[in-house]
Write a protein that holds these residues in place. Sequence first.
Motif, PDB file in Angstrom:
ATOM      1  N   ASP A 160       1.263  -1.472   0.121  1.00 37.82           N
ATOM      2  CA  ASP A 160       0.280  -0.124   0.259  1.00 37.82           C
ATOM      3  C   ASP A 160       0.660   1.369  -0.130  1.00 37.82           C
ATOM      4  O   ASP A 160       0.492   2.386  -0.535  1.00 37.82           O
ATOM      5  CB  ASP A 160      -1.330  -0.399   0.696  1.00 37.82           C
ATOM      6  N   ASP A 161       2.085   1.024   0.286  1.00 35.75           N
ATOM      7  CA  ASP A 161       2.887   2.405   0.729  1.00 35.75           C
ATOM      8  C   ASP A 161       4.505   1.905   0.138  1.00 35.75           C
ATOM      9  O   ASP A 161       5.076   1.112   1.314  1.00 35.75           O
ATOM     10  CB  ASP A 161       2.568   2.779   1.793  1.00 35.75           C
ATOM     11  N   PRO A 162       5.092   2.406  -0.298  1.00 31.56           N
ATOM     12  CA  PRO A 162       4.119   2.194  -2.385  1.00 31.56           C
ATOM     13  C   PRO A 162       3.169   1.805  -1.973  1.00 31.56           C
ATOM     14  O   PRO A 162       3.451   0.738  -2.022  1.00 31.56           O
ATOM     15  CB  PRO A 162       5.878   2.558  -2.742  1.00 31.56           C
ATOM     16  N   ARG A 163       3.332   2.461  -3.415  1.00 39.01           N
ATOM     17  CA  ARG A 163       1.497   1.892  -3.785  1.00 39.01           C
ATOM     18  C   ARG A 163       2.128   0.552  -5.318  1.00 39.01           C
ATOM     19  O   ARG A 163       2.755   1.199  -5.949  1.00 39.01           O
ATOM     20  CB  ARG A 163       0.550   3.013  -4.519  1.00 39.01           C
ATOM     21  N   PHE A 309       3.147   0.103 -10.575  1.00 38.47           N
ATOM     22  CA  PHE A 309       3.911   0.287  -9.552  1.00 38.47           C
ATOM     23  C   PHE A 309       3.477   2.435  -9.618  1.00 38.47           C
ATOM     24  O   PHE A 309       3.968   2.201 -10.840  1.00 38.47           O
ATOM     25  CB  PHE A 309       4.764   0.191  -8.984  1.00 38.47           C
ATOM     26  N   TRP A 310       3.688   3.076  -8.599  1.00 37.26           N
ATOM     27  CA  TRP A 310       3.410   4.036  -8.737  1.00 37.26           C
ATOM     28  C   TRP A 310       4.708   5.079  -8.383  1.00 37.26           C
ATOM     29  O   TRP A 310       5.255   4.329  -7.224  1.00 37.26           O
ATOM     30  CB  TRP A 310       2.882   4.553  -7.277  1.00 37.26           C
ATOM     31  N   ASN A 311       5.589   5.870  -9.058  1.00 38.27           N
ATOM     32  CA  ASN A 311       7.271   6.257  -8.714  1.00 38.27           C
ATOM     33  C   ASN A 311       6.552   7.770  -7.873  1.00 38.27           C
ATOM     34  O   ASN A 311       7.732   7.949  -7.666  1.00 38.27           O
ATOM     35  CB  ASN A 311       7.391   6.591 -10.546  1.00 38.27           C
ATOM     36  N   VAL A 312       5.316   7.963  -7.464  1.00 38.92           N
ATOM     37  CA  VAL A 312       5.615   9.184  -6.526  1.00 38.92           C
ATOM     38  C   VAL A 312       4.599   8.686  -5.032  1.00 38.92           C
ATOM     39  O   VAL A 312       3.707   7.837  -5.581  1.00 38.92           O
ATOM     40  CB  VAL A 312       4.776  10.116  -7.198  1.00 38.92           C
ATOM     41  N   GLU A 313       5.231   9.800  -4.452  1.00 38.16           N
ATOM     42  CA  GLU A 313       4.038   9.288  -2.816  1.00 38.16           C
ATOM     43  C   GLU A 313       2.807  10.335  -3.372  1.00 38.16           C
ATOM     44  O   GLU A 313       2.425  10.984  -4.870  1.00 38.16           O
ATOM     45  CB  GLU A 313       4.742  10.417  -2.096  1.00 38.16           C
ATOM     46  N   PRO A 314       2.059   9.850  -2.900  1.00 38.93           N
ATOM     47  CA  PRO A 314       0.074  11.012  -2.555  1.00 38.93           C
ATOM     48  C   PRO A 314       0.610  12.180  -3.171  1.00 38.93           C
ATOM     49  O   PRO A 314      -0.159  12.503  -3.847  1.00 38.93           O
ATOM     50  CB  PRO A 314      -0.650  10.338  -1.830  1.00 38.93           C
ATOM     51  N   PRO A 318       8.871  12.444  -5.704  1.00 38.74           N
ATOM     52  CA  PRO A 318       9.482  11.239  -6.130  1.00 38.74           C
ATOM     53  C   PRO A 318       9.348  10.301  -4.770  1.00 38.74           C
ATOM     54  O   PRO A 318      10.015  10.958  -4.132  1.00 38.74           O
ATOM     55  CB  PRO A 318      10.659  10.928  -6.823  1.00 38.74           C
ATOM     56  N   ASP A 319       9.357   8.939  -5.124  1.00 45.08           N
ATOM     57  CA  ASP A 319       9.207   7.994  -3.916  1.00 45.08           C
ATOM     58  C   ASP A 319      10.420   7.698  -4.407  1.00 45.08           C
ATOM     59  O   ASP A 319      10.503   6.225  -4.785  1.00 45.08           O
ATOM     60  CB  ASP A 319       8.011   7.083  -3.899  1.00 45.08           C
ATOM     61  N   ARG A 320      11.800   7.048  -3.716  1.00 50.43           N
ATOM     62  CA  ARG A 320      12.439   6.991  -3.688  1.00 50.43           C
ATOM     63  C   ARG A 320      13.012   5.590  -3.496  1.00 50.43           C
ATOM     64  O   ARG A 320      13.710   4.412  -3.882  1.00 50.43           O
ATOM     65  CB  ARG A 320      14.201   7.874  -3.096  1.00 50.43           C
ATOM     66  N   ARG A 321      11.663   4.735  -2.545  1.00 49.71           N
ATOM     67  CA  ARG A 321      11.390   3.348  -2.611  1.00 49.71           C
ATOM     68  C   ARG A 321      10.551   2.525  -3.591  1.00 49.71           C
ATOM     69  O   ARG A 321      11.331   1.167  -4.029  1.00 49.71           O
ATOM     70  CB  ARG A 321      10.698   2.931  -1.477  1.00 49.71           C
TER      71      ARG A 321
END
Length: 344
Positions: A160-163, A309-314, A318-321
Amino acid sequence: MSTMDAPLEQRAGAGDSEAQKALAHQFAAAARHDLARGWYARAAKAGDVAALRLLGESLLSQTPLAIADGIGMIRDAAERGDADALHLCAVLAAQDTQLATNLEVARDYLLRAAERGHDIASRQLRMLSDAPAAAPYAEHARRIDFARWLGPPPATNVFDDPRISVITGFASAAECDWLIARGRGRLEPAQVYDPAGKGARIASIRSNSAAAFNIVQSDLILGLLRARMARATGLSTDAMEPAMLLHYRVGEEFAPHFDFVEAADDIARNGQRVATVLIYLDEPDLGGETAFLDLGWRHRGAKGDALIFWNVEPGGAPDRRTRHAGLAPTHGEKWLLSQWIRGR
């Protein structure tokens, strides 16, 4: 001009439309699209319908783009009976999200192209329809159920986080084989995104091969698959970059990387790459997983499965995870369709 065929150039200059098109092809192959367009235009002005369509294709797919002019030329060539133009009109209609009946219009163009002897159009009609293979093209067109091709199977959330989610059986085996066959002959060394915003380049972190599907190389099968991706992600096909066919042989890999964009000017022009859809077109016997290193998770989908998969947070950062790698097959080949989706 000295590198070109002098007798061909002479015939082209004398008004031979076939020589004009051949000379244009040579310039296009050398990425000298301004000169190619000039020769296509001369042949088209003399009444060569294929040259008109080729000029339109160049305006739609090569920089500098001239979308409205290119579409107008393709439509003109289609109404004058060019089968390739009719097929491209089907592709254009399928991508026209502002047209309520876009898929019905695309189907009708596909039928006209098939009736004019367009092999790719006729094969798509048979693939999309449940009519007997020997049925007339019109019967195939009548029995296409677009709802069946647009609805994605249910997704399973992995994180769920990251999606991150997976969809089993997102594409049929026939669709997978179709896409491999459509791109196999155009494979080139895969490139990576230049974080400085200077386009793509070959780099040592990536050793696999790839083939892009621009508007001219696309078809209705891919258009419906992209529409299915849009429904699965809640995003628009208008925000999709050209789909990429990816091929990995034993030992070939894509080292750890991010899919989001870091160049501010690119983001300002085109939006952030917010999501990635990977469709596994054919799985290797061993190895070849998509590995999310910071999450300690690897995935190798079966043929037809999708990974989203989503490359960014909500909030859009940018979601580095989401740092991930395309691991090398250790036995067999890996084929994927990769689709990046922008934020707008």
